[in-house]
Design a protein around this motif. Structure first.
Motif, short mmCIF file in Angstrom:
data_model
loop_
_atom_site.label_atom_id
_atom_site.label_comp_id
_atom_site.label_asym_id
_atom_site.label_seq_id
_atom_site.Cartn_x
_atom_site.Cartn_y
_atom_site.Cartn_z
N LYS A 52 35.03 86.22 33.57
CA LYS A 52 35.84 85.10 34.04
C LYS A 52 36.90 84.68 33.04
O LYS A 52 36.88 85.08 31.87
CB LYS A 52 34.94 83.91 34.34
CG LYS A 52 34.18 83.37 33.14
CD LYS A 52 33.25 82.24 33.54
CE LYS A 52 32.43 81.73 32.37
NZ LYS A 52 31.52 80.64 32.78
N VAL A 53 37.82 83.87 33.53
CA VAL A 53 38.86 83.29 32.69
C VAL A 53 38.45 81.85 32.38
O VAL A 53 38.28 81.04 33.29
CB VAL A 53 40.23 83.30 33.38
CG1 VAL A 53 41.28 82.63 32.49
CG2 VAL A 53 40.65 84.73 33.73
N ILE A 106 39.41 75.44 29.58
CA ILE A 106 38.66 74.27 29.12
C ILE A 106 39.62 73.29 28.47
O ILE A 106 40.41 73.66 27.60
CB ILE A 106 37.55 74.66 28.12
CG1 ILE A 106 36.61 75.70 28.77
CG2 ILE A 106 36.78 73.44 27.66
CD1 ILE A 106 35.56 76.23 27.82
N PHE A 107 39.55 72.03 28.91
CA PHE A 107 40.38 70.96 28.32
C PHE A 107 39.48 69.96 27.62
O PHE A 107 38.39 69.62 28.11
CB PHE A 107 41.19 70.25 29.40
CG PHE A 107 42.24 71.10 30.04
CD1 PHE A 107 43.25 71.68 29.29
CD2 PHE A 107 42.24 71.32 31.41
CE1 PHE A 107 44.22 72.47 29.87
CE2 PHE A 107 43.20 72.10 32.01
CZ PHE A 107 44.20 72.69 31.24
N ASN A 108 39.97 69.49 26.48
CA ASN A 108 39.27 68.41 25.79
C ASN A 108 39.90 67.09 26.23
O ASN A 108 41.12 66.89 26.11
CB ASN A 108 39.39 68.57 24.28
CG ASN A 108 38.59 67.53 23.53
OD1 ASN A 108 38.97 66.38 23.43
ND2 ASN A 108 37.45 67.96 22.99
N LEU A 149 34.90 72.09 31.44
CA LEU A 149 35.13 73.41 32.02
C LEU A 149 35.71 73.27 33.42
O LEU A 149 35.36 72.35 34.17
CB LEU A 149 33.83 74.21 32.10
CG LEU A 149 33.25 74.79 30.81
CD1 LEU A 149 32.74 73.71 29.89
CD2 LEU A 149 32.14 75.77 31.15
N ILE A 150 36.57 74.20 33.78
CA ILE A 150 37.11 74.24 35.13
C ILE A 150 35.96 74.50 36.11
O ILE A 150 35.02 75.25 35.81
CB ILE A 150 38.21 75.31 35.27
CG1 ILE A 150 38.94 75.18 36.61
CG2 ILE A 150 37.64 76.72 35.09
CD1 ILE A 150 40.17 76.07 36.73
N GLU A 163 41.17 67.24 40.36
CA GLU A 163 40.30 67.84 41.38
C GLU A 163 39.47 69.00 40.82
O GLU A 163 38.31 69.18 41.24
CB GLU A 163 41.15 68.35 42.55
CG GLU A 163 41.77 67.25 43.39
CD GLU A 163 42.64 67.80 44.50
OE1 GLU A 163 42.80 69.05 44.56
OE2 GLU A 163 43.17 67.01 45.28
N ASP A 164 40.02 69.76 39.90
CA ASP A 164 39.35 70.99 39.46
C ASP A 164 38.58 70.84 38.15
O ASP A 164 37.98 71.81 37.68
CB ASP A 164 40.37 72.13 39.34
CG ASP A 164 40.94 72.52 40.70
OD1 ASP A 164 40.36 72.11 41.72
OD2 ASP A 164 41.97 73.22 40.74
#
Length: 420
Positions: free
Chosen positions: A145-146, A149-151, A158-159, A200-201
């Motif tokens: 997978k790709v 991830i955002f902090n 995680l998406i 949303e994601d």
């Protein structure tokens, strides 16, 4: 005159666009070992794996395709490069790089991390706080997978979508676009593979709606679509044993009851067995449908129009683990210009991908032919050995055949003596 005016206006627009566009970081490793002055290896652990500069075993251009390659199996890797700190407020943020798993990776990361400018590069490690983690991750058959991830407020998110990465041995281009309108896009090889909104994601914010804690399903609410027919009764001949003695079985003739005990025929499935009886199902006349729990506005929800924003971006790093080494990272780009990233991808990966595949195919074909020849030689050797064995057997048979008449002759010579 009108055409000239339109051309002038168009040129001014392009110039303005170019001036506004900013490339914050670009790395193609085109100056030999000078990359070592720009990239810092972490000293957090003493046994990190070492990166080396190479285009690998196959490539589209021996110089342009040089990148950082993991060179030692079963190691953690940690290296980073610094650039002028910036904020992506009000602008798009584009993170792009190419990855080639030429070792046919079995388990390992191929992603990058973008860090705050205050990161201590010499102490970078797996728990160092980052802003964004993006790129492919492969481990066995289940994980391909790709990562995106955002902090947000000190916590990594995680998406929620599954984005499949490329798992072949060729070079691929990965692009993440983060927009100030809270939308995003993920591209592989300059083609969109996923997009959507941050809210949303990712579970970055509490949900807008929650189930009303005061609401409860009425006690008389019947949500059974089918019910048992109370008038249905079990047939008298329904109950049959599941297994019965085999009627065709016979006691063995050598059965000794004193030694073997009382003989009993083996059990077999009963062809008349009907299973557990259940009354037939009919429509429930009191069915009210599925009860839906009412929702209310979540008092903990608070909109945030700046989820996308990172104030102090300043370092990009490779912080990953690989079981089997050989991955090559190249063509790094961080910019606020989506078009610039697309063109850069075409000028780098886009130019060399064809020749790289051709070289790889030629190598594979050569290897296939060598294996074919090797197998032929082995088959020939096996045939020769088999032929030698057959010749030996034939020689033995000839020897035996030659000796037999002599034996017969001896018997003829002896018989007259016996008769005398």
């Amino acid at each position: 005159m009108q055409s000239f005016t339109l051309f002038t206006v168009f040129s001014v627009v392009l110039l303005t666009f170019s001036v506004d566009a900013t490339v914050h970081f670009k790395e193609q490793f085109l100056d030999g070992d000078a990359w070592k002055s720009r990239w810092v290896n972490s000293e957090h652990k003493s046994d990190y794996g070492q990166f080396k500069l190479t285009a690998g075993d196959f490539y589209g251009d021996a110089e342009k395709d040089k990148g950082l390659q993991t060179s030692q199996d079963a190691r953690f890797y940690a290296a980073s490069a610094r650039f002028e700190p910036f904020s992506n407020e009000g602008k798009s943020l584009v993170i792009q790089f190419s990855v080639k798993h030429e070792q046919k990776i079995d388990c390992g990361g191929g992603y990058v991390k973008v860090f705050p400018a205050d990161l201590n590069q010499a102490d970078m490690h797996g728990d160092s706080q980052y802003y964004i983690m993006f790129g492919p991750d492969i481990c066995g058959y289940s994980t391909k997978k790709v990562h995106v991830i955002f902090n947000y407020k000190g916590k990594n998110h995680l998406i929620k979508k599954e984005i499949k990465c490329k798992d072949d041995e060729l070079t691929h281009l990965y692009t993440l676009i983060l927009n100030p309108d809270q939308t995003y896009e993920v591209k592989i090889d300059n083609e969109k593979v996923e997009s959507g909104t941050l809210e949303e994601d990712w579970d970055l914010l509490p949900p807008k709606k929650i189930k009303d804690p005061e609401a409860k399903k009425p006690e008389d609410w019947d949500d059974r679509a089918k019910i048992s027919d109370e008038t249905d009764t079990k047939p008298e001949d329904w109950d049959k044993p599941e297994n019965i003695p085999d009627p065709d079985a016979k006691k063995p003739e050598d059965w000794d009851e004193d030694m073997d005990g009382e003989w009993e025929p083996p059990m077999i499935p009963n062809p008349e067995y009907k299973g557990e009886w259940k009354p037939k199902q009919i429509d429930n006349p009191n069915y009210k449908g599925v009860w839906v729990h009412p929702e209310i506005d979540n008092p903990e929800y608070s909109p945030d129009s700046e989820i996308y924003k990172f104030e102090n971006i300043g370092v990009i790093g490779l912080d990953l683990w690989q079981v089997k080494s050989g991955t090559i990272f190249d063509n790094f780009l961080i910019t606020d210009d989506v078009k610039e990233a697309e063109e850069f991808g075409k000028e780098t990966w886009g130019v060399t991908k064809g020749p790289e595949k051709k070289m790889k195919d030629e190598q594979d074909e050569k290897k296939r032919k060598e294996e074919e020849e090797k197998n032929k030689d082995q088959d020939t050797e096996a045939d020769d050995e088999e032929g030698d064995e057959e010749e030996e057997e034939e020689e033995e048979e000839e020897t035996e055949t030659t000796e037999e008449p002599e034996a017969e002759g001896e018997e003829e010579d002896v018989q007259p003596k016996d008769e005398l």
